[in-house]
Design a protein around this motif. Sequence first.
Motif, PDB file in Angstrom:
ATOM      1  N   GLY A 142      -8.135   7.594  -1.132  1.00  0.00           N
ATOM      2  CA  GLY A 142      -9.406   8.172  -1.182  1.00  0.00           C
ATOM      3  C   GLY A 142     -10.598   7.196  -1.682  1.00  0.00           C
ATOM      4  O   GLY A 142     -10.466   5.900  -1.894  1.00  0.00           O
ATOM      5  N   GLU A 143     -11.491   7.843  -2.349  1.00  0.00           N
ATOM      6  CA  GLU A 143     -12.735   7.105  -2.971  1.00  0.00           C
ATOM      7  C   GLU A 143     -12.697   7.052  -4.264  1.00  0.00           C
ATOM      8  O   GLU A 143     -13.629   6.387  -4.942  1.00  0.00           O
ATOM      9  N   ASP A 144     -12.038   7.721  -4.891  1.00  0.00           N
ATOM     10  CA  ASP A 144     -11.980   8.052  -6.388  1.00  0.00           C
ATOM     11  C   ASP A 144     -11.051   6.678  -7.152  1.00  0.00           C
ATOM     12  O   ASP A 144      -9.913   6.872  -6.814  1.00  0.00           O
ATOM     13  N   LYS A 145     -11.527   5.887  -7.836  1.00  0.00           N
ATOM     14  CA  LYS A 145     -10.607   4.830  -8.393  1.00  0.00           C
ATOM     15  C   LYS A 145      -9.582   5.646  -9.335  1.00  0.00           C
ATOM     16  O   LYS A 145      -8.258   5.092  -9.108  1.00  0.00           O
ATOM     17  N   LEU A 146      -9.692   6.502 -10.045  1.00  0.00           N
ATOM     18  CA  LEU A 146      -8.613   7.346 -10.889  1.00  0.00           C
ATOM     19  C   LEU A 146      -7.421   7.800  -9.881  1.00  0.00           C
ATOM     20  O   LEU A 146      -6.351   7.750 -10.346  1.00  0.00           O
ATOM     21  N   ASN A 147      -7.813   8.604  -9.035  1.00  0.00           N
ATOM     22  CA  ASN A 147      -6.897   9.057  -7.995  1.00  0.00           C
ATOM     23  C   ASN A 147      -6.103   8.353  -7.297  1.00  0.00           C
ATOM     24  O   ASN A 147      -5.114   8.241  -7.106  1.00  0.00           O
ATOM     25  N   VAL A 148      -7.094   7.221  -6.972  1.00  0.00           N
ATOM     26  CA  VAL A 148      -6.241   6.067  -6.133  1.00  0.00           C
ATOM     27  C   VAL A 148      -5.363   5.315  -7.295  1.00  0.00           C
ATOM     28  O   VAL A 148      -3.930   5.268  -6.722  1.00  0.00           O
ATOM     29  N   ALA A 149      -5.574   4.856  -8.022  1.00  0.00           N
ATOM     30  CA  ALA A 149      -4.741   4.302  -9.091  1.00  0.00           C
ATOM     31  C   ALA A 149      -3.383   5.447  -9.581  1.00  0.00           C
ATOM     32  O   ALA A 149      -2.331   4.841  -9.455  1.00  0.00           O
ATOM     33  N   ASN A 150      -3.908   6.711  -9.844  1.00  0.00           N
ATOM     34  CA  ASN A 150      -2.569   7.371 -10.302  1.00  0.00           C
ATOM     35  C   ASN A 150      -1.655   7.707  -9.280  1.00  0.00           C
ATOM     36  O   ASN A 150      -0.515   7.692  -9.378  1.00  0.00           O
ATOM     37  N   LYS A 151      -2.360   7.972  -7.846  1.00  0.00           N
ATOM     38  CA  LYS A 151      -1.246   7.918  -6.599  1.00  0.00           C
ATOM     39  C   LYS A 151      -0.364   6.614  -6.545  1.00  0.00           C
ATOM     40  O   LYS A 151       0.724   6.762  -6.102  1.00  0.00           O
ATOM     41  N   ALA A 152      -1.089   5.665  -6.547  1.00  0.00           N
ATOM     42  CA  ALA A 152      -0.563   4.425  -6.176  1.00  0.00           C
ATOM     43  C   ALA A 152       0.802   4.135  -7.311  1.00  0.00           C
ATOM     44  O   ALA A 152       1.702   3.707  -6.959  1.00  0.00           O
ATOM     45  N   MET A 153       0.352   4.348  -8.485  1.00  0.00           N
ATOM     46  CA  MET A 153       1.366   4.374  -9.491  1.00  0.00           C
ATOM     47  C   MET A 153       2.671   5.109  -9.404  1.00  0.00           C
ATOM     48  O   MET A 153       3.875   4.774  -9.688  1.00  0.00           O
ATOM     49  N   ALA A 154       2.490   6.500  -8.792  1.00  0.00           N
ATOM     50  CA  ALA A 154       3.538   7.423  -8.817  1.00  0.00           C
ATOM     51  C   ALA A 154       4.204   6.853  -7.527  1.00  0.00           C
ATOM     52  O   ALA A 154       5.440   7.127  -7.670  1.00  0.00           O
ATOM     53  N   PHE A 155       3.532   6.575  -6.607  1.00  0.00           N
ATOM     54  CA  PHE A 155       4.192   5.959  -5.285  1.00  0.00           C
ATOM     55  C   PHE A 155       5.203   4.839  -5.727  1.00  0.00           C
ATOM     56  O   PHE A 155       6.376   4.567  -5.405  1.00  0.00           O
ATOM     57  N   THR A 156       4.508   3.939  -6.298  1.00  0.00           N
ATOM     58  CA  THR A 156       5.277   2.683  -6.852  1.00  0.00           C
ATOM     59  C   THR A 156       6.620   2.890  -7.732  1.00  0.00           C
ATOM     60  O   THR A 156       7.735   2.472  -7.595  1.00  0.00           O
ATOM     61  N   GLU A 157       6.209   3.712  -8.713  1.00  0.00           N
ATOM     62  CA  GLU A 157       7.232   3.983  -9.550  1.00  0.00           C
ATOM     63  C   GLU A 157       8.447   4.808  -8.743  1.00  0.00           C
ATOM     64  O   GLU A 157       9.608   4.475  -9.022  1.00  0.00           O
ATOM     65  N   GLY A 158       8.126   5.696  -7.955  1.00  0.00           N
ATOM     66  CA  GLY A 158       9.308   6.293  -7.210  1.00  0.00           C
ATOM     67  C   GLY A 158       9.980   5.307  -6.293  1.00  0.00           C
ATOM     68  O   GLY A 158      11.232   5.205  -6.361  1.00  0.00           O
ATOM     69  N   MET A 159       9.284   4.603  -5.682  1.00  0.00           N
ATOM     70  CA  MET A 159      10.037   3.440  -4.628  1.00  0.00           C
ATOM     71  C   MET A 159      10.809   2.367  -5.456  1.00  0.00           C
ATOM     72  O   MET A 159      11.701   2.208  -5.233  1.00  0.00           O
ATOM     73  N   GLN A 160      10.171   1.659  -6.637  1.00  0.00           N
ATOM     74  CA  GLN A 160      10.696   0.691  -7.378  1.00  0.00           C
ATOM     75  C   GLN A 160      12.013   1.330  -8.139  1.00  0.00           C
ATOM     76  O   GLN A 160      12.836   0.660  -8.420  1.00  0.00           O
ATOM     77  N   ARG A 161      12.130   2.631  -8.467  1.00  0.00           N
ATOM     78  CA  ARG A 161      13.242   3.227  -8.985  1.00  0.00           C
ATOM     79  C   ARG A 161      14.353   3.198  -8.295  1.00  0.00           C
ATOM     80  O   ARG A 161      15.414   3.123  -8.544  1.00  0.00           O
ATOM     81  N   GLN A 162      14.271   2.951  -6.705  1.00  0.00           N
ATOM     82  CA  GLN A 162      15.375   2.917  -5.779  1.00  0.00           C
ATOM     83  C   GLN A 162      15.635   1.466  -5.673  1.00  0.00           C
ATOM     84  O   GLN A 162      16.506   1.269  -4.803  1.00  0.00           O
ATOM     85  N   GLY A 163      15.005   0.515  -6.242  1.00  0.00           N
ATOM     86  CA  GLY A 163      15.426  -1.060  -6.177  1.00  0.00           C
ATOM     87  C   GLY A 163      14.558  -1.550  -5.261  1.00  0.00           C
ATOM     88  O   GLY A 163      14.983  -2.622  -4.813  1.00  0.00           O
ATOM     89  N   ILE A 164      13.727  -1.035  -4.519  1.00  0.00           N
ATOM     90  CA  ILE A 164      12.884  -1.460  -3.754  1.00  0.00           C
ATOM     91  C   ILE A 164      11.298  -2.236  -4.096  1.00  0.00           C
ATOM     92  O   ILE A 164      10.691  -1.417  -4.980  1.00  0.00           O
ATOM     93  N   MET A 165      11.134  -3.377  -3.897  1.00  0.00           N
ATOM     94  CA  MET A 165      10.075  -3.993  -4.442  1.00  0.00           C
ATOM     95  C   MET A 165       8.729  -3.279  -3.530  1.00  0.00           C
ATOM     96  O   MET A 165       8.667  -3.194  -2.485  1.00  0.00           O
ATOM     97  N   ALA A 166       7.746  -3.023  -4.339  1.00  0.00           N
ATOM     98  CA  ALA A 166       6.338  -2.417  -3.879  1.00  0.00           C
ATOM     99  C   ALA A 166       5.301  -3.763  -3.978  1.00  0.00           C
ATOM    100  O   ALA A 166       5.663  -4.845  -4.655  1.00  0.00           O
ATOM    101  N   CYS A 167       4.382  -3.714  -3.054  1.00  0.00           N
ATOM    102  CA  CYS A 167       3.355  -4.690  -2.958  1.00  0.00           C
ATOM    103  C   CYS A 167       2.091  -4.013  -2.672  1.00  0.00           C
ATOM    104  O   CYS A 167       1.767  -3.571  -1.641  1.00  0.00           O
ATOM    105  N   ALA A 168       1.315  -4.095  -3.730  1.00  0.00           N
ATOM    106  CA  ALA A 168      -0.259  -3.281  -3.450  1.00  0.00           C
ATOM    107  C   ALA A 168      -0.906  -4.217  -2.765  1.00  0.00           C
ATOM    108  O   ALA A 168      -0.945  -5.487  -2.741  1.00  0.00           O
ATOM    109  N   LYS A 169      -1.736  -3.598  -1.879  1.00  0.00           N
ATOM    110  CA  LYS A 169      -2.797  -4.561  -0.988  1.00  0.00           C
ATOM    111  C   LYS A 169      -3.875  -3.494  -0.838  1.00  0.00           C
ATOM    112  O   LYS A 169      -3.953  -2.377  -1.005  1.00  0.00           O
ATOM    113  N   HIS A 170      -5.119  -4.172  -0.360  1.00  0.00           N
ATOM    114  CA  HIS A 170      -5.205  -5.798  -0.055  1.00  0.00           C
ATOM    115  C   HIS A 170      -6.292  -6.113  -1.082  1.00  0.00           C
ATOM    116  O   HIS A 170      -7.540  -5.957  -1.004  1.00  0.00           O
ATOM    117  N   PHE A 171      -5.812  -7.040  -1.951  1.00  0.00           N
ATOM    118  CA  PHE A 171      -6.635  -7.636  -2.997  1.00  0.00           C
ATOM    119  C   PHE A 171      -7.670  -8.438  -2.384  1.00  0.00           C
ATOM    120  O   PHE A 171      -7.282  -9.348  -1.621  1.00  0.00           O
TER     121      PHE A 171
END
Length: 561
Positions: free
Chosen positions: A182-211
């Motif tokens: 979405g367009e709100d930086k707080l919502n984007v960050a919170n969703k991205a952190m939740a997704f990353t935590e869930g995935m990396q908890r399974q031992g899979i590397m996450a990669c944020a994009k596009h810097f």
Amino acid sequence: MKNIFVILIVSILGFGFYPHNKEIPLHPENKKSKWVDSIYNGMTIQEKVGQLFMVAAYSNRDKNHVDSIEKLIKDYKIGGLIFFQGGPVRQANLTNRYQSMAKVPLLIGMDAEWGLNMRLDSTVRYPYNMTLGAIKNNDLIKKIGSEIGKHCKRLGVHLNFAPVVDINTNSNNPIIGVRSFGEDKLNVANKAMAFTEGMQRQGIMACAKHFPGHGDTDKDSHKTLPTVSFSKERIDSVELYPYKELFKIGISGVMVAHLNVPSLEPTNGLPSSLSYNVVTNILKKQLEYKGLVFTDALNMKGAANYEEPGDIDLAAFKAGNDVLLFTENAPRAISKIIAAYHDNEITEERLAHSVKKILEAKYEANLNHFKPIDTEHLVNDLNGVINQTLNEEAFSEAITAIKNNKQVLPVNVSKQEKIAYVKLGDGDYGDFISELKLGMNVHDLTGLPIKKLLKALKKYDKVIIGYHRLNYRLTDVMSDDDKKVIEVISKKNKVILDVFASQYCLKQVSLKYIQGVIVSYENSELAQKVSAQIILGKKEAIGKLPASFNEEFVAGYGIKI
């Protein structure tokens, strides 16, 4: 005093009988360093440079493609593969085959932003990020990230090039769009952190994009070099915000985009992926990021138009990237970097910095003890019941009501009103109308010419208009014809409009006379069924718009029904 003396003697005797030749157990970090150093110190210069490359692999191509990948593994010692289109069993078999011939196990990556189905048949697709951005419950996002992580792990994929953390502040963005939360930086960050935590908890590397941020571009970097015209201060406060938050929780990777960002890189037309200032000074030094740094695909025109194959890869490595993704010509690129090494343009320290980071990532992925992928029951394992459950839960929490004049929603079926249905758009609507018919008496008038339709609608108390888009990844505005039909019907009838597409499709539609409006985001079977249940009052509408489409209906807006 006597007791102390006895204790001292026992202690000395204890040390005397300790088997000195037994190795003291290493701390996990020491074990990793020992493995990484042993591999690195045994490598030739070509093997070291080969580790920097992840090349594109497909499981739906012919023998020539397979042979070409095998040659790159055996002769050029490439470090990894990024898999694209194909099927899960075919990919698993190829992964086993390729791993068996690699001197150092390969790092396997994929773009699985909404699950393996982004690339593979016979696998599960979760909602797009923009749909997930409408959900307030971040624990649900974490569960989805975790499940995608499980799928990656089962398939022998170590790295998912997700989440997308671009903040989509440009509704005309042709490449990000629904891939953004979405367009709100707080919502984007919170969703991205939740997704990353869930995935990396399974031992899979996450990669944020596009810097450093692809969300406010109006061009596609696959085809050209987009420009981001924001000031350094704006980029730091908005576009970089999700990265800063993700770095706090230890995200494994960052992908650098091919963008022209004049406020961050003074050289005109130099892509951010090739910019030392962007990659090294800002990402690695200023933001103190220690994880793996990947280029975006180097065959994309945003980078490929700048230099010749090989020269691009060398420039990207000099800029500070660790992994060079989807090179156009791996043998040429490897030879270019080796030549630069021998000419002292690249130091041993610089090479070791990236190669050891790659080897550390392989250790973390347990590639120091590689086991072939078991293909028995693979498809079943990737398609468990939980996927359906999570998908339904996601749509139930995402679908958003934005108008409900005179409490037109939910429809009161006890009144036995006469209700008509009109379908617009090029997508299927079978599951929606079928679900509506389970709870109300609704007549499908789809396909009637506009004059006959308007005449027929006079007999009905309410009209439900469904806009169904075949390709609901598109963020284009609604066609003029469909827009006119909606506006003409709504002036003469009580209308509920349900949009099975991005909210952006409503940008040019007048909602003035429409009494009820629902945004269902996607035209999938589940989205249609859940949305119909909301209209019937069987489910609540609790979603919030992840991005604005005009000044009235802005990000965060939504009516609870």
